[in-house]
Motif scaffolding. Structure first.
Motif: not given
Ligand code: AMP
Length: 522
Positions: A1-10
Motif C-alpha cells: 500500500m502506498t503511504d500518502h503521508k505528507q511530510f512537513r517542516a518540523i
C-alpha cells in the motif's frame, strides 16, 4: 500500500525560499562587509558541542540550558559499543577504566549506574553459585527458592545496563558565544597579537514555544571581541558596528538600550539585596518570578507580566550599587557612544538571560515585530574564558536575530533592489542551439544571470516565460541572427529592441547591469 503521508517542516523550523533567500543572502553579505570593514574575521564552529559546555557557559539555571536545548547521546565507539557489551565484573572494570580515560562519559549517571551494576553483578554471581550447587546436590526446593531472586537480579542488571551512557551527551548549539570561547581556548588564540575580533553566521536551536519571530531553528549573525583589554571603547565600537549594519540595511526604526550589570565584586551584593526585597513582595508575584527569587533574581527584572510592573519599579536599581570601577566603565561607555553620535536609552532592567554577562549589556529593539521585538542582544563577558578553563581574557559580543531583522526589513517595506535574471535566451531552431549555448556561457562568465531553455520553444511562449521569470531582457537567437552574427536584445520593461554583435552585447549588458537598479525582488 502506498503511504500518502505528507511530510512537513518540523514545528518551529521553516524553509526559506526564493525570493526571500535572496534577501537573506544580501543581509548576510552586507553584515560580512560591514564587520570586515571593522577588521572582524569569520569563525565557523560546529553546530553541536558537549552539553556541559553550554551548561557551564550559559548557566545550568537558565531557561536555555534548563529546558530549551536539543540534547542527545552520541553512540560509543569500539569496545564500548552498547551492542557488543556483555555484563560481568571484568567488563565493569573496563567501563570504569574507560571513564577514567575519558572514552566513556564520566557523568554522575554513569558513575551511579556502574556502582549499582557492580553490586547487582556480585549478588547475582553468588545466587548463581548457590543454584549450581543445589542442582549438583539435587535439592529441588533450594533451586525453587533461589530462582526468582536470580531472575529479579538479571532483570535489574539489564535495566541498569540500558542506562549506561556509552557516548558523550551533546546538544545542538542554542547560541554561539560558548563555542567561540571554546575554540579561542582550544587554539591558543590568546597568543595571537591584539584583540581577536571574530564574527559568525549560522543557525541556532532552542526548544521554545514557536510564534511570530520565535523559532526552534533560528539564525544569528554575531560578533565577539576577545583579548586582554576591556576598554569601554571596544564596547562602543561593537555597538557602532552593529548600528552601521542596521543603517546600511535600512533597519532604522530601532532603539538601543544599554545597562551595566556590574562585576563579580558588586553584583553578588546587589543580587542579594534584590532577593531580600523580592522575598518581601513574593505573594504579589507570579509563579515564574517567585521561583526566580531563589534561582536567578535578576531575571525577575525581565518580567513582562503587567501586574508585576508596578512592583518591579520600586525595586533597588543596579546603577545605585555598582562598584567604583564598574560605574566608571559605564560612564566611559556612554561618553564613547556620544563621541560616535550614537543615541541610546538606559534601561536598568536590561539584565539579559544568560549567566555569563558582566558590566555592559545592550539590546536593540525594532518596531513592527510585536512581542518578539528584540533584534539584537549582547554584552560583556569578562571571566567566561577563565570559567571554561582558559587564561584571563576579557570579552564582549552580540548576536543579531537574522529572522527578526529580515521580518523587520520586510515590515518596514524598504526592500533593496536586488539583481534578478538578466537575460532569457530565446532560441529557435535546432541549428541555433549551439550558438545559444556558447553565448549563454560567455554572458555567465561575465557575471550575468542567464536562463537558457533546454528545449526549443515557440517565440511567443518563450517571451511569455521570460516575462514571467522577471528577466530584464530577452536575447533572440534565430537562424537569421546566427547567419548575420548580430542578435536582437529586447528590453522587457518597455519592449525596446537593439541589434548587437556578440561583443557589443557583452558591453551593453554589463553596463546596463551596473547602472540598472531595475531589480526584480518582491
Ligand atoms: P539571545 O542569545 O537570547 O540574546 O538572542 C539574541 C537574538 O537572537 C535575539 O535578540 C533575537 O533577535 C534572536 N533570537 C533569540 N531566540 C530566538 C528564537 N527562538 N527565534 C528567533 N530569533 C531568536
Amino acid at each position: 500500500m502506498t503511504d500518502h503521508k505528507q511530510f512537513r517542516a518540523i514545528r518551529g523550523t521553516r524553509d526559506i525560499l526564493p525570493p526571500d533567500s535572496s534577501l537573506w543572502n544580501w543581509f548576510e553579505r552586507t553584515a560580512r562587509g560591514v564587520f570586515e570593514s571593522f577588521n572582524f574575521r569569520e569563525i565557523r564552529t560546529p553546530i553541536f558541542e558537549l552539553t556541559d559546555l553550554f551548561a557551564r557557559a550559559v548557566g545550568a539555571d537558565t531557561d536555555i540550558v534548563g529546558k530549551e536545548m536539543f540534547t542527545f547521546e552520541d553512540r560509543g565507539a569500539g569496545i564500548l559499543d552498547v551492542t557488543k557489551f556483555s555484563l560481568n565484573l571484568d567488563s565493569l572494570a573496563q567501563l570504569e577504566e574507560a571513564m577514567k580515560r575519558g572514552e566513556l562519559a564520566n557523568s554522575e549517571r554513569n558513575r551511579t549506574v556502574v556502582s549499582e551494576l557492580r553490586m547487582n553483578t556480585i549478588e547475582l554471581s553468588e545466587v548463581t553459585e548457590k543454584i549450581t550447587s543445589a542442582i549438583r546436590e539435587g535439592k529441588i526446593e533450594l533451586i525453587q527458592q533461589y530462582l526468582p531472586q536470580s531472575n529479579r537480579l538479571s532483570e535489574q542488571c539489564n535495566t541498569l545496563r540500558q542506562l549506561i551512557q556509552f557516548g558523550d551527551v551533546l546538544s545542538l548549539r542554542p547560541e554561539a558565544t560558548a563555542s567561540v570561547v571554546r575554540a579561542h581556548i582550544e587554539h591558543g588564540m590568546h597568543n595571537l597579537p591584539g584583540n581577536q575580533k571574530l564574527y559568525y553566521v549560522g543557525p541556532m536551536f532552542r526548544r521554545e514555544r514557536p510564534q511570530k519571530g520565535r523559532y526552534r531553528q533560528f539564525y544569528q549573525i554575531g560578533a565577539e571581541v576577545l583579548g586582554p583589554s576591556d576598554a569601554p571603547g571596544i564596547d562602543a565600537e561593537v555597538i557602532e558596528m552593529l548600528l552601521v549594519l542596521f543603517n546600511r540595511v535600512g533597519l532604522t526604526r530601532t532603539t538601543l538600550y544599554v545597562n551595566s550589570i556590574g562585576c563579580k565584586e558588586c553584583r553578588p551584593k546587589y543580587v542579594e539585596l534584590l532577593r531580600e526585597e523580592l522575598r518581601k513582595v513574593k505573594d504579589r508575584l507570579g509563579a515564574d518570578s517567585q521561583r526566580r527569587i531563589e534561582t536567578n533574581p535578576l531575571r525577575v527584572l525581565d518580567s513582562k507580566l503587567p501586574e508585576e510592573q508596578e512592583i518591579i519599579a520600586t525595586l533597588p536599581r543596579i546603577s545605585d550599587h555598582l562598584c567604583d570601577a564598574c560605574r566608571e566603565h559605564f560612564a566611559k561607555l556612554k561618553d564613547e557612544l556620544n563621541l560616535r553620535g550614537i543615541a541610546y536609552q538606559e534601561n536598568w532592567r536590561l539584565v539579559r538571560g544568560l549567566d555569563y554577562y558582566t558590566r555592559t549589556t545592550f539590546e536593540v529593539t525594532s518596531e513592527g515585530l510585536g512581542s518578539q521585538n528584540a533584534v539584537c542582544g549582547g554584552g560583556r563577558y569578562d571571566g567566561l574564558v577563565e570559567l571554561l578553563g582558559g587564561p584571563p581574557t576579557k570579552g564582549i559580543g552580540f548576536a543579531i536575530g537574522t529572522d527578526r531583522a529580515i521580518l523587520s526589513i520586510q515590515e518596514g517595506g524598504h526592500l533593496p533592489k536586488l539583481p534578478g535574471l538578466d537575460v532569457f535566451v530565446a532560441w529557435m531552431g535546432a541549428k541555433c542551439y549551439t550558438t545559444a549555448v556558447g553565448i549563454a556561457r560567455k554572458l555567465r562568465d561575465a557575471g550575468l544571470a542567464v536562463e537558457l531553455p533546454a528545449e526549443e520553444m515557440k517565440f511567443k511562449k518563450s517571451l511569455g516565460l521570460a516575462d514571467k521569470l522577471g528577466a530584464r531582457s530577452a536575447l533572440i537567437i534565430g537562424e537569421d541572427e546566427v547567419a548575420s552574427g548580430t542578435f536582437t536584445l529586447k528590453r522587457l520593461a518597455d519592449s525596446e529592441q537593439k541589434k548587437l554583435t556578440e561583443s557589443e552585447l557583452l558591453i551593453h549588458l554589463e553596463s546596463e547591469r551596473k547602472g540598472e537598479t531595475l531589480g526584480r525582488y518582491a
